[in-house]
Design a protein around this motif. Sequence first.
Motif, mmCIF file in Angstrom:
data_model
loop_
_atom_site.group_PDB
_atom_site.id
_atom_site.type_symbol
_atom_site.label_atom_id
_atom_site.label_comp_id
_atom_site.label_asym_id
_atom_site.label_seq_id
_atom_site.Cartn_x
_atom_site.Cartn_y
_atom_site.Cartn_z
ATOM 1 N N GLU A 149 0.880 -1.280 -0.051
ATOM 2 C CA GLU A 149 -0.043 0.030 -0.032
ATOM 3 C C GLU A 149 1.026 1.217 -0.037
ATOM 4 O O GLU A 149 0.610 2.054 -0.790
ATOM 5 C CB GLU A 149 -0.831 -0.086 1.214
ATOM 6 C CG GLU A 149 -1.724 1.161 1.411
ATOM 7 C CD GLU A 149 -2.552 1.201 2.507
ATOM 8 O OE1 GLU A 149 -2.646 2.152 3.188
ATOM 9 O OE2 GLU A 149 -3.226 0.079 2.946
ATOM 10 N N LYS A 150 1.787 1.150 0.721
ATOM 11 C CA LYS A 150 2.776 2.417 1.096
ATOM 12 C C LYS A 150 3.514 2.782 -0.227
ATOM 13 O O LYS A 150 3.730 3.821 -0.621
ATOM 14 C CB LYS A 150 3.576 2.415 2.273
ATOM 15 C CG LYS A 150 4.504 3.562 2.698
ATOM 16 C CD LYS A 150 5.320 3.319 3.901
ATOM 17 C CE LYS A 150 5.972 4.488 4.282
ATOM 18 N NZ LYS A 150 5.323 5.821 4.340
ATOM 19 N N GLU A 153 1.065 1.756 -3.625
ATOM 20 C CA GLU A 153 -0.337 2.168 -3.663
ATOM 21 C C GLU A 153 -1.323 1.251 -4.012
ATOM 22 O O GLU A 153 -2.195 1.576 -4.883
ATOM 23 C CB GLU A 153 -0.721 3.262 -4.635
ATOM 24 C CG GLU A 153 0.179 4.625 -4.114
ATOM 25 C CD GLU A 153 0.207 5.957 -4.815
ATOM 26 O OE1 GLU A 153 -0.598 5.864 -5.697
ATOM 27 O OE2 GLU A 153 0.982 6.802 -5.088
ATOM 28 N N GLU A 155 -4.319 -1.690 -3.536
ATOM 29 C CA GLU A 155 -5.588 -2.037 -2.745
ATOM 30 C C GLU A 155 -5.935 -3.205 -3.135
ATOM 31 O O GLU A 155 -6.189 -3.237 -4.597
ATOM 32 C CB GLU A 155 -6.458 -0.735 -3.032
ATOM 33 C CG GLU A 155 -6.032 0.717 -2.219
ATOM 34 C CD GLU A 155 -7.309 1.734 -2.478
ATOM 35 O OE1 GLU A 155 -8.007 1.887 -1.545
ATOM 36 O OE2 GLU A 155 -7.475 1.799 -3.563
ATOM 37 N N ARG A 161 -8.723 1.338 1.070
ATOM 38 C CA ARG A 161 -7.799 2.165 2.097
ATOM 39 C C ARG A 161 -8.518 3.120 2.673
ATOM 40 O O ARG A 161 -8.339 3.242 4.048
ATOM 41 C CB ARG A 161 -6.626 2.809 1.154
ATOM 42 C CG ARG A 161 -5.630 3.535 2.050
ATOM 43 C CD ARG A 161 -4.590 4.416 0.980
ATOM 44 N NE ARG A 161 -4.049 3.330 0.086
ATOM 45 C CZ ARG A 161 -3.938 3.571 -1.135
ATOM 46 N NH1 ARG A 161 -4.269 4.718 -1.706
ATOM 47 N NH2 ARG A 161 -3.294 2.656 -1.904
#
Length: 184
Positions: A149-150, A153, A155, A161
């Motif tokens: 995610e970090k 990005e 999902e 998120r």
Amino acid sequence: MGLLDLEKHYAFYGAYHANPVNILIHMVFVWPILFTALMPWHFVDLPLFSNRFGLAVAVVYGLFYVSLDKKAGTLAAVMCLLCWVGASWVSELLGPSLAWKVALASQVFCWTGQFIGHGVFEKRAPALLDNLSQAFLMAPFFVLLEALEKFLEYEPYQGFRAKVRTKVAAEIRAWKEKKPKKTS
């Protein structure tokens, strides 16, 4: 909370891992905990497993992760299998006595780091005190999901998120309201 409800489980995890330093500590230490937990099993000969109990654990973890999310779960499943292969190789290389000592020392070091992360940076007891499956089954997947995610990005589905962040904020708010107030 349903066993396969990724959103709820990840929000629960997120409520205990909101501090960036604590998150980093977990990203560094969680997978080595799984790796070194598999090391001693290389020398345990159980009926039906014949030195392969670690493989069974890795497969169960991997299948569970795939059931939570196909893409990230598949990556996590591959990582679990690689942990088993690596742990078996290192254990064989070190021999039983030294492998157990290395595994134990690594476990103590990594768990201590995580407790420090919670006590010093998060200022909240670890989730394992409220939900053991979070600590032992879901943590490797969640730190991977957090990294994806970090940094990418990722999902699992659109809006994941945002929904999780809303639930995390609510969980933290509820915890703070329940927490005893300090009197001066």
